[in-house]
Design an enzyme around this catalytic site. Structure first.
Site, PDB file in Angstrom:
ATOM      1  N   ASP A 265      43.603  63.029  82.393  1.00 33.11           N
ATOM      2  CA  ASP A 265      43.433  64.403  81.918  1.00 33.11           C
ATOM      3  C   ASP A 265      42.820  65.181  83.084  1.00 33.11           C
ATOM      4  O   ASP A 265      42.727  64.668  84.210  1.00 33.11           O
ATOM      5  CB  ASP A 265      42.585  64.453  80.645  1.00 33.11           C
ATOM      6  CG  ASP A 265      41.103  64.202  80.868  1.00 33.11           C
ATOM      7  OD1 ASP A 265      40.696  63.819  81.995  1.00 33.11           O
ATOM      8  OD2 ASP A 265      40.332  64.380  79.912  1.00 33.11           O
TER       9      ASP A 265
ATOM     10  N   CYS B 202      39.818  59.771  82.772  1.00 33.84           N
ATOM     11  CA  CYS B 202      39.367  61.031  82.191  1.00 33.84           C
ATOM     12  C   CYS B 202      37.940  61.231  82.680  1.00 33.84           C
ATOM     13  O   CYS B 202      37.498  60.513  83.577  1.00 33.84           O
ATOM     14  CB  CYS B 202      39.502  61.052  80.661  1.00 33.84           C
ATOM     15  SG  CYS B 202      38.391  59.991  79.729  1.00 33.84           S
TER      16      CYS B 202
ATOM     17  N   THR C  29      34.932  60.467  81.529  1.00 38.28           N
ATOM     18  CA  THR C  29      34.114  59.248  81.456  1.00 38.28           C
ATOM     19  C   THR C  29      34.954  57.983  81.385  1.00 38.28           C
ATOM     20  O   THR C  29      34.425  56.887  81.545  1.00 38.28           O
ATOM     21  CB  THR C  29      33.222  59.266  80.202  1.00 38.28           C
ATOM     22  OG1 THR C  29      34.071  59.296  79.045  1.00 38.28           O
ATOM     23  CG2 THR C  29      32.279  60.452  80.203  1.00 38.28           C
TER      24      THR C  29
ATOM     25  N   HIS D  87      39.643  37.026  81.569  1.00 37.17           N
ATOM     26  CA  HIS D  87      39.506  36.512  80.206  1.00 37.17           C
ATOM     27  C   HIS D  87      40.272  37.311  79.165  1.00 37.17           C
ATOM     28  O   HIS D  87      40.636  36.763  78.128  1.00 37.17           O
ATOM     29  CB  HIS D  87      38.031  36.466  79.807  1.00 37.17           C
ATOM     30  CG  HIS D  87      37.254  35.432  80.540  1.00 37.17           C
ATOM     31  ND1 HIS D  87      35.952  35.142  80.239  1.00 37.17           N
ATOM     32  CD2 HIS D  87      37.584  34.614  81.577  1.00 37.17           C
ATOM     33  CE1 HIS D  87      35.505  34.188  81.049  1.00 37.17           C
ATOM     34  NE2 HIS D  87      36.483  33.862  81.879  1.00 37.17           N
TER      35      HIS D  87
ATOM     36  N   HIS E  18      41.318  31.230  76.869  1.00 39.91           N
ATOM     37  CA  HIS E  18      41.293  32.675  76.656  1.00 39.91           C
ATOM     38  C   HIS E  18      42.589  33.178  76.016  1.00 39.91           C
ATOM     39  O   HIS E  18      42.596  34.232  75.382  1.00 39.91           O
ATOM     40  CB  HIS E  18      41.036  33.407  77.965  1.00 39.91           C
ATOM     41  CG  HIS E  18      39.824  32.906  78.680  1.00 39.91           C
ATOM     42  ND1 HIS E  18      38.552  33.065  78.187  1.00 39.91           N
ATOM     43  CD2 HIS E  18      39.701  32.212  79.837  1.00 39.91           C
ATOM     44  CE1 HIS E  18      37.688  32.506  79.008  1.00 39.91           C
ATOM     45  NE2 HIS E  18      38.355  31.973  80.013  1.00 39.91           N
TER      46      HIS E  18
END
Length: 141
Positions: free
Chosen positions: A8, A65, A67, A97, A132
């Site tokens: 964004d 973006c 954060t 993992h 995993h």
């Protein structure tokens, strides 16, 4: 390897730096936008990146973006996407993992040099599989 990348407005500058880095590593980039710092809605771009990965248009994706939080949530709405918001190189476990197929970074929270280091480690880290795999299969069920 082909990487889809999207952001964004808050992640636009970081996306552009990551594109240069990827191209410098001879990695093909599928740029899904945005193409400026003009305000846009991150869910559109997170979803587009997730869909590009799941359709086979790209092997993996990177989203940005402000954060990294909102766009990672948006990408994870696409079935089969395992988008990980990483803030340091020690989060390579998202690949080892969890077999993350999309990386999320914050354009306002992660300095460019650190982000590029994270991208490098994420690209170079392989999924360990083994014990995993069962957990990843549960995520995809």
């Amino acid at each position: 390897m082909k990487i889809a990348i999207a952001s964004d407005h808050g992640g636009y500058q970081l996306k552009e730096e990551i594109k240069k880095y990827l191209e410098g590593r001879n990695i093909e980039v599928v740029d899904l936008g945005t193409n400026s710092e003009e305000s846009v809605d991150y869910p559109i771009y997170g979803k587009a990146c997730g869909e590009a990965v799941m359709s086979g248009k790209a092997d993996r994706g990177i989203v940005c973006c402000g954060t990294g939080i909102g766009i990672s949530i948006a990408a994870n709405k696409v079935k089969g996407i395992r988008c990980a918001l990483c803030t340091d190189v020690h989060m390579e476990m998202s690949r080892k993992h969890n077999d993350s197929n999309v990386l999320s970074l914050g354009g306002r929270t992660t300095p460019v040099d650190k982000a590029l280091e994270i991208v490098g480690v994420w690209l170079d880290t392989e999924f360990e599989g083994g014990r995993h795999q069962r957990r990843v299969d549960m995520l995809n069920a």
